[in-house]
Scaffold this motif. Sequence first.
Motif, PDB file in Angstrom:
ATOM      1  N   GLY A 136       0.815  -1.215   0.000  1.00  0.00           N
ATOM      2  CA  GLY A 136       0.000   0.000   0.000  1.00  0.00           C
ATOM      3  C   GLY A 136       0.845   1.259   0.000  1.00  0.00           C
ATOM      4  O   GLY A 136       0.585   2.195  -0.763  1.00  0.00           O
ATOM      5  N   TRP A 137       1.878   1.277   0.838  1.00  0.00           N
ATOM      6  CA  TRP A 137       2.761   2.437   0.870  1.00  0.00           C
ATOM      7  C   TRP A 137       3.551   2.567  -0.430  1.00  0.00           C
ATOM      8  O   TRP A 137       3.784   3.679  -0.916  1.00  0.00           O
ATOM      9  CB  TRP A 137       3.706   2.383   2.072  1.00  0.00           C
ATOM     10  N   ALA A 138       3.957   1.452  -0.993  1.00  0.00           N
ATOM     11  CA  ALA A 138       4.707   1.491  -2.256  1.00  0.00           C
ATOM     12  C   ALA A 138       3.821   2.017  -3.385  1.00  0.00           C
ATOM     13  O   ALA A 138       4.266   2.848  -4.198  1.00  0.00           O
ATOM     14  CB  ALA A 138       5.253   0.109  -2.586  1.00  0.00           C
ATOM     15  N   ALA A 139       2.572   1.570  -3.447  1.00  0.00           N
ATOM     16  CA  ALA A 139       1.646   2.055  -4.483  1.00  0.00           C
ATOM     17  C   ALA A 139       1.351   3.542  -4.280  1.00  0.00           C
ATOM     18  O   ALA A 139       1.323   4.320  -5.253  1.00  0.00           O
ATOM     19  CB  ALA A 139       0.361   1.239  -4.456  1.00  0.00           C
ATOM     20  N   SER A 140       1.163   3.949  -3.034  1.00  0.00           N
ATOM     21  CA  SER A 140       0.920   5.354  -2.729  1.00  0.00           C
ATOM     22  C   SER A 140       2.121   6.214  -3.122  1.00  0.00           C
ATOM     23  O   SER A 140       1.964   7.307  -3.672  1.00  0.00           O
ATOM     24  CB  SER A 140       0.624   5.507  -1.244  1.00  0.00           C
ATOM     25  N   LEU A 141       3.303   5.715  -2.851  1.00  0.00           N
ATOM     26  CA  LEU A 141       4.514   6.449  -3.205  1.00  0.00           C
ATOM     27  C   LEU A 141       4.665   6.561  -4.721  1.00  0.00           C
ATOM     28  O   LEU A 141       5.053   7.617  -5.230  1.00  0.00           O
ATOM     29  CB  LEU A 141       5.739   5.776  -2.579  1.00  0.00           C
ATOM     30  N   LEU A 142       4.353   5.502  -5.444  1.00  0.00           N
ATOM     31  CA  LEU A 142       4.421   5.557  -6.902  1.00  0.00           C
ATOM     32  C   LEU A 142       3.482   6.637  -7.436  1.00  0.00           C
ATOM     33  O   LEU A 142       3.861   7.447  -8.286  1.00  0.00           O
ATOM     34  CB  LEU A 142       4.078   4.195  -7.508  1.00  0.00           C
ATOM     35  N   LEU A 143       2.280   6.687  -6.914  1.00  0.00           N
ATOM     36  CA  LEU A 143       1.326   7.714  -7.318  1.00  0.00           C
ATOM     37  C   LEU A 143       1.842   9.115  -6.962  1.00  0.00           C
ATOM     38  O   LEU A 143       1.727  10.048  -7.756  1.00  0.00           O
ATOM     39  CB  LEU A 143      -0.028   7.460  -6.665  1.00  0.00           C
ATOM     40  N   SER A 144       2.433   9.261  -5.788  1.00  0.00           N
ATOM     41  CA  SER A 144       2.981  10.559  -5.366  1.00  0.00           C
ATOM     42  C   SER A 144       4.115  11.013  -6.279  1.00  0.00           C
ATOM     43  O   SER A 144       4.228  12.200  -6.607  1.00  0.00           O
ATOM     44  CB  SER A 144       3.492  10.487  -3.929  1.00  0.00           C
ATOM     45  N   ILE A 145       4.950  10.084  -6.688  1.00  0.00           N
ATOM     46  CA  ILE A 145       6.078  10.427  -7.568  1.00  0.00           C
ATOM     47  C   ILE A 145       5.571  10.842  -8.951  1.00  0.00           C
ATOM     48  O   ILE A 145       6.057  11.815  -9.534  1.00  0.00           O
ATOM     49  CB  ILE A 145       7.071   9.256  -7.656  1.00  0.00           C
ATOM     50  N   ILE A 146       4.591  10.110  -9.452  1.00  0.00           N
ATOM     51  CA  ILE A 146       4.006  10.481 -10.738  1.00  0.00           C
ATOM     52  C   ILE A 146       3.360  11.863 -10.634  1.00  0.00           C
ATOM     53  O   ILE A 146       3.507  12.701 -11.519  1.00  0.00           O
ATOM     54  CB  ILE A 146       2.997   9.414 -11.204  1.00  0.00           C
ATOM     55  N   HIS A 147       2.685  12.112  -9.533  1.00  0.00           N
ATOM     56  CA  HIS A 147       2.061  13.414  -9.283  1.00  0.00           C
ATOM     57  C   HIS A 147       3.124  14.510  -9.190  1.00  0.00           C
ATOM     58  O   HIS A 147       2.968  15.596  -9.761  1.00  0.00           O
ATOM     59  CB  HIS A 147       1.244  13.328  -7.996  1.00  0.00           C
ATOM     60  N   PHE A 148       4.186  14.241  -8.473  1.00  0.00           N
ATOM     61  CA  PHE A 148       5.304  15.185  -8.360  1.00  0.00           C
ATOM     62  C   PHE A 148       5.831  15.550  -9.746  1.00  0.00           C
ATOM     63  O   PHE A 148       6.002  16.712 -10.081  1.00  0.00           O
ATOM     64  CB  PHE A 148       6.412  14.551  -7.503  1.00  0.00           C
ATOM     65  N   TRP A 149       6.071  14.548 -10.565  1.00  0.00           N
ATOM     66  CA  TRP A 149       6.632  14.785 -11.898  1.00  0.00           C
ATOM     67  C   TRP A 149       5.668  15.599 -12.748  1.00  0.00           C
ATOM     68  O   TRP A 149       6.077  16.497 -13.484  1.00  0.00           O
ATOM     69  CB  TRP A 149       6.957  13.457 -12.572  1.00  0.00           C
ATOM     70  N   TRP A 150       4.379  15.316 -12.650  1.00  0.00           N
ATOM     71  CA  TRP A 150       3.384  16.035 -13.427  1.00  0.00           C
ATOM     72  C   TRP A 150       3.385  17.525 -13.090  1.00  0.00           C
ATOM     73  O   TRP A 150       3.321  18.371 -13.966  1.00  0.00           O
ATOM     74  CB  TRP A 150       1.998  15.433 -13.174  1.00  0.00           C
ATOM     75  N   TRP A 151       3.466  17.846 -11.800  1.00  0.00           N
ATOM     76  CA  TRP A 151       3.377  19.245 -11.398  1.00  0.00           C
ATOM     77  C   TRP A 151       4.700  19.991 -11.466  1.00  0.00           C
ATOM     78  O   TRP A 151       4.719  21.221 -11.384  1.00  0.00           O
ATOM     79  CB  TRP A 151       2.759  19.363 -10.009  1.00  0.00           C
ATOM     80  N   GLU A 152       5.800  19.306 -11.640  1.00  0.00           N
ATOM     81  CA  GLU A 152       7.084  20.008 -11.720  1.00  0.00           C
ATOM     82  C   GLU A 152       7.227  20.816 -13.012  1.00  0.00           C
ATOM     83  O   GLU A 152       8.065  21.693 -13.094  1.00  0.00           O
ATOM     84  CB  GLU A 152       8.251  19.038 -11.566  1.00  0.00           C
TER      85      GLU A 152
END
Length: 155
Positions: free
Chosen positions: A51-67
């Motif tokens: 669950g934490w790994a999936a959440s982190l993957l989503l957060s990283i994708i989100h980070f990249w999108w907004w950068e």
Amino acid sequence: MSLPQLKPDLYQHVRVVISIIVGLCITTLLSGFARFVQHPRREKVSILHLGWAASLLLSIIHFWWWEFRLALVPQWTFAIYFFVILYAILFYSLCTLLFPSDVKDYAGYEDYFLSRRRWFFDILAATYVADVIDTSLKGPSTFIPSEWNIQYESR
């Protein structure tokens, strides 16, 4: 003596470095997920860990999108550059904490995760602080509700 004006394509240089770190993050997470598929009985799988790994993957994708909004930064300095790189490194640190190279000394990934939870949550908290600073770098309009940033605010 005045400093030369920075060119707008400096952001492209910054984006390349960020993309390398984000690529390492995603590689670490995906190869960790793949280990469970390749060798399902080798390590004990944990829903908490996944669950934490999936959440982190989503957060990283989100980070990249907004950068990409960093293109709005009017004047790049080394301090801003260093901060943005450090922010990306925080994500990489979380990825390596979730998928270490070896968990043989532990009963499984959940046991490992629980033994490292203090590190994990401290770094996770640092990403939230860094996110506020990163958002402020993109300009005051990113804090004002609008149609453009409604997706950002919903996270």
